[in-house]
Design a protein around this motif. Structure first.
Motif, PDB file in Angstrom:
ATOM      1  N   SER A  80       5.479   0.035   6.663  1.00 45.89           N
ATOM      2  CA  SER A  80       5.621  -1.248   7.349  1.00 45.89           C
ATOM      3  C   SER A  80       5.887  -1.034   8.836  1.00 45.89           C
ATOM      4  CB  SER A  80       6.770  -2.057   6.743  1.00 45.89           C
ATOM      5  OG  SER A  80       6.496  -2.383   5.403  1.00 45.89           O
ATOM      6  N   LEU A  93      -3.862  -6.700   1.021  1.00 49.46           N
ATOM      7  CA  LEU A  93      -2.909  -6.833   2.125  1.00 49.46           C
ATOM      8  C   LEU A  93      -3.594  -6.972   3.491  1.00 49.46           C
ATOM      9  CD1 LEU A  93       0.025  -4.409   1.218  1.00 49.46           C
ATOM     10  CD2 LEU A  93       0.022  -6.904   1.236  1.00 49.46           C
ATOM     11  N   TYR A  96      -1.927  -8.696   6.630  1.00 47.57           N
ATOM     12  CA  TYR A  96      -0.466  -8.761   6.492  1.00 47.57           C
ATOM     13  C   TYR A  96       0.205  -8.079   7.681  1.00 47.57           C
ATOM     14  CZ  TYR A  96       4.196  -7.409   4.888  1.00 47.57           C
ATOM     15  OH  TYR A  96       5.539  -7.189   4.804  1.00 47.57           O
ATOM     16  N   PRO A  98       3.940  -7.111   8.868  1.00 46.54           N
ATOM     17  CA  PRO A  98       5.354  -7.077   8.457  1.00 46.54           C
ATOM     18  C   PRO A  98       6.283  -7.543   9.572  1.00 46.54           C
ATOM     19  CG  PRO A  98       4.228  -4.993   7.982  1.00 46.54           C
ATOM     20  CD  PRO A  98       3.335  -5.777   8.876  1.00 46.54           C
ATOM     21  N   ARG A 340       3.936  -7.376  -8.116  1.00 43.15           N
ATOM     22  CA  ARG A 340       4.379  -8.282  -7.050  1.00 43.15           C
ATOM     23  C   ARG A 340       3.201  -8.942  -6.332  1.00 43.15           C
ATOM     24  NH1 ARG A 340       7.515  -3.931  -3.772  1.00 43.15           N
ATOM     25  NH2 ARG A 340       7.552  -3.074  -5.876  1.00 43.15           N
ATOM     26  N   PHE A 341       2.034  -8.338  -6.428  1.00 41.82           N
ATOM     27  CA  PHE A 341       0.863  -8.891  -5.733  1.00 41.82           C
ATOM     28  C   PHE A 341       0.167  -9.883  -6.674  1.00 41.82           C
ATOM     29  CE2 PHE A 341       1.508  -4.574  -3.988  1.00 41.82           C
ATOM     30  CZ  PHE A 341       1.803  -4.937  -2.682  1.00 41.82           C
ATOM     31  N   GLN A 345       3.442 -14.749  -3.847  1.00 38.19           N
ATOM     32  CA  GLN A 345       4.465 -14.243  -2.941  1.00 38.19           C
ATOM     33  C   GLN A 345       3.902 -13.276  -1.904  1.00 38.19           C
ATOM     34  OE1 GLN A 345       8.421 -13.446  -5.029  1.00 38.19           O
ATOM     35  NE2 GLN A 345       6.988 -13.265  -6.738  1.00 38.19           N
ATOM     36  N   TYR A 346       2.988 -12.414  -2.328  1.00 38.75           N
ATOM     37  CA  TYR A 346       2.494 -11.368  -1.436  1.00 38.75           C
ATOM     38  C   TYR A 346       0.974 -11.302  -1.475  1.00 38.75           C
ATOM     39  CZ  TYR A 346       7.318  -9.662  -1.855  1.00 38.75           C
ATOM     40  OH  TYR A 346       8.680  -9.553  -1.857  1.00 38.75           O
ATOM     41  N   GLY A 347       0.403 -11.046  -0.318  1.00 38.76           N
ATOM     42  CA  GLY A 347      -0.987 -10.630  -0.246  1.00 38.76           C
ATOM     43  C   GLY A 347      -2.023 -11.714  -0.451  1.00 38.76           C
TER      44      GLY A 347
END
Length: 524
Positions: A80, A93, A96, A98, A340-341, A345-347
């Motif tokens: 990150s 991602l 993205y 960070p 998590r992807f 929430q993410y990506g």
């Protein structure tokens, strides 16, 4: 200018012989000159120059922050970086940015290092060739060396520039290529099963995998939490020790780190290996090991023995199960980490909106490549209630046996282990892609992943050129937290082999520059 070691460049900056801005400009120019290597995903032209100018001001005031102040570095694109796109070379991602820096990145910046950009890799670091990136594969800078092209032409292996180039290894191939191609003085990689050492060996640079828990993993997008470590890539062993001294130390944001303070060290100038006991693991005479690599391994052992070291054959009996065990544990942790992807929430998020389940499925199908999806499916299978004890628990027990093998060897009086890093030199891209990812990983990581299973420090250094004019590396493995001894022995061997350095040189009527050796090297 770019041929200096990191320590030499640091001294030149302090003495005013060169400015950080000049150094940064030359590195940025080198990145453009070697764009065909495809080592970088993101290049920070303006941001890097601003950092270099700030470093120049500190140097003029005599207030340099440390040995990395003003030194251009690169970072693998799974760390990150605040305000800088971090993609893991994946559509999932892409875009993205960070809001924070990984701890090891922040430590580089706190020491005044100039961040040139983010380097290419296999998607989510799942690979051993740096060929599975949405931004295209990384090409080994040695593919452009004059000696490699002459050797390839003699054997009929060369037809055109697009067909004959060789892989960098992976997954930190972009970082290894960036250092090898003289675009930066050091780079961060990550090492889960050999992802720093493997490409270092193929690209003719030094690759250090520190002890698990010595460097913070905070901000490193996880692949396998129980094995991931930040890796260091440099052009010489001493430079790796310098970067290690900056990065190591407790981080409260990473609960897996040791809390004892790290004492940076300087490698001795008077290197002595006469009191060492060096182990040669017999199980590392693996199927597929090239005769050139065996000859180099033997020659290195002879050099150590002639210098007074005691050479003994040792056994790591559970090594033969290590690669299978690694793949089970890797897949199970990937299945957990990639959950998590989900598009919420993410990506990346797909356009499907008829149901949450459909959106999950479409998002992950679009966002992940076949390799990532395959590992997720495998890991999910291994973790099913009816399979859990047969795969995951059994693999954990085998992992303990693998770690205990190393403990027994080191308790027997052996100080350090000497092994090959890879089976042979780098494979041509067109041959590499004929095999699936898992098969290639089993071949490329065969000598490296057991150190990750045991959490031990290991380093690879370039030791000779193959008959094709490509680098061959050797690996040392030491006790946990014995990086000083590990790098001291590696530096001793480095001085004995005196590996050739590459230089980019423009050639008329060629689209790209080629690499020239400062001298030739071949197997002893």
């Amino acid at each position: 200018m770019l041929g200096l070691t990191l320590r030499e460049a640091s001294a030149a900056l302090r003495e005013g012989k060169v400015s950080a801005t000049e150094l940064c400009q030359r590195c940025l120019a080198s990145i453009k000159e070697t764009s065909s290597v495809n080592a970088y995903i993101t290049v920070r032209d303006a941001g890097a120059l601003q950092q270099a100018e700030a470093a120049d001001k500190r140097h003029r005031r005599g207030q340099a922050l440390g040995p990395l102040d003003g030194i251009p570095v690169a970072v693998k694109d799974n760390f990150s970086t605040a305000g800088v796109e971090t993609t893991c070379a994946s559509k999932m991602l892409k875009g993205y940015i960070p809001p924070y820096n990984a701890t090891v990145v922040q430590k580089l910046l706190d020491q005044g290092a100039v961040l040139l950009g983010k380097t290419n890799l296999d998607e989510f670091a799942m690979g051993c060739g740096s060929t599975d990136s949405i931004f295209g594969p990384v090409r080994n800078p040695w593919s452009y060396s004059q000696q490699y092209r002459e050797k390839s032409a003699q054997t009929g292996q060369i037809s055109d520039e697009d067909a004959d180039w060789v892989i960098t290894g992976g997954s930190s191939g972009g970082s290894a290529a960036a250092v090898s191609a003289f675009t930066c003085f050091a780079a961060l990689g990550s090492d889960t099963g050999g992802s720093t050492r493997n490409p270092a060996a193929h690209c003719g640079v030094v690759g250090l995998k520190p002890t698990y828990g010595l460097l913070s993993r905070h901000g490193l997008i996880p692949l396998v939490n129980s094995m991931d470590v930040p890796g260091i890539l440099t052009r010489c062993v001493d430079d790796a020790a310098v970067v290690l001294g900056v990065l190591a130390g407790h981080d409260p944001k990473d609960s897996t780190m040791v809390q004892e303070p790290f004492q940076p060290f300087t490698l001795p100038s008077n290197l002595d290996v006469s009191k060492l006991c060096v182990g040669i693991p017999k199980e590392y005479h693996a199927p597929g090991l090239s005769r050139e690599t065996v000859a180099l391994w033997t020659k290195a052992a002879d050099l150590l023995e002639n210098a007074g070291a005691k050479i003994v054959e040792v056994s790591l009996p559970h090594t033969r199960y290590s690669i299978v065990c690694y793949h089970v544990l890797c897949a199970t942790e990937v299945a957990s980490n990639m959950a998590r992807f989900d598009g919420l929430q993410y990506g990346h998020r797909c356009d499907v909106d008829n149901s949450t389940e459909a959106m999950y499925a479409a998002t992950r199908r679009e966002g992940f490549n076949d390799v990532v999806r395959g590992r997720i499916l495998s890991g999910t299978f291994f973790l099913l209630k009816e399979n859990y004890k047969h795969y995951f628990l059994k693999a954990q027990k085998v992992r303990r046996l693998i770690a205990e093998d190393f403990v027994k060897v080191f308790h027997s009086g052996v100080d350090i282990l000497l092994t090959p890093t890879t089976l042979g030199d780098a494979t041509q891209f067109k041959e590499f892609i004929k095999e699936d990812n898992r098969t290639r990983s089993a071949q490329e990581d065969i000598f490296t992943q057991s150190a990750n299973m045991a959490g031990l420090p290991a380093v690879t250094l370039p030791a000779a050129l193959s008959a094709r004019g490509l680098p061959l590396g050797l690996q040392f493995i030491a006790r946990a937290f014995c990086e000083h001894q590990l790098l001291t022995v590696a530096r001793w061997l480095e001085k004995q082999v005196d590996f050739p350095v590459l230089r980019w040189q423009a050639v008329p009527d060629r689209e790209h520059p080629v690499l020239q050796h400062n001298k030739l090297a071949s197997l002893p």
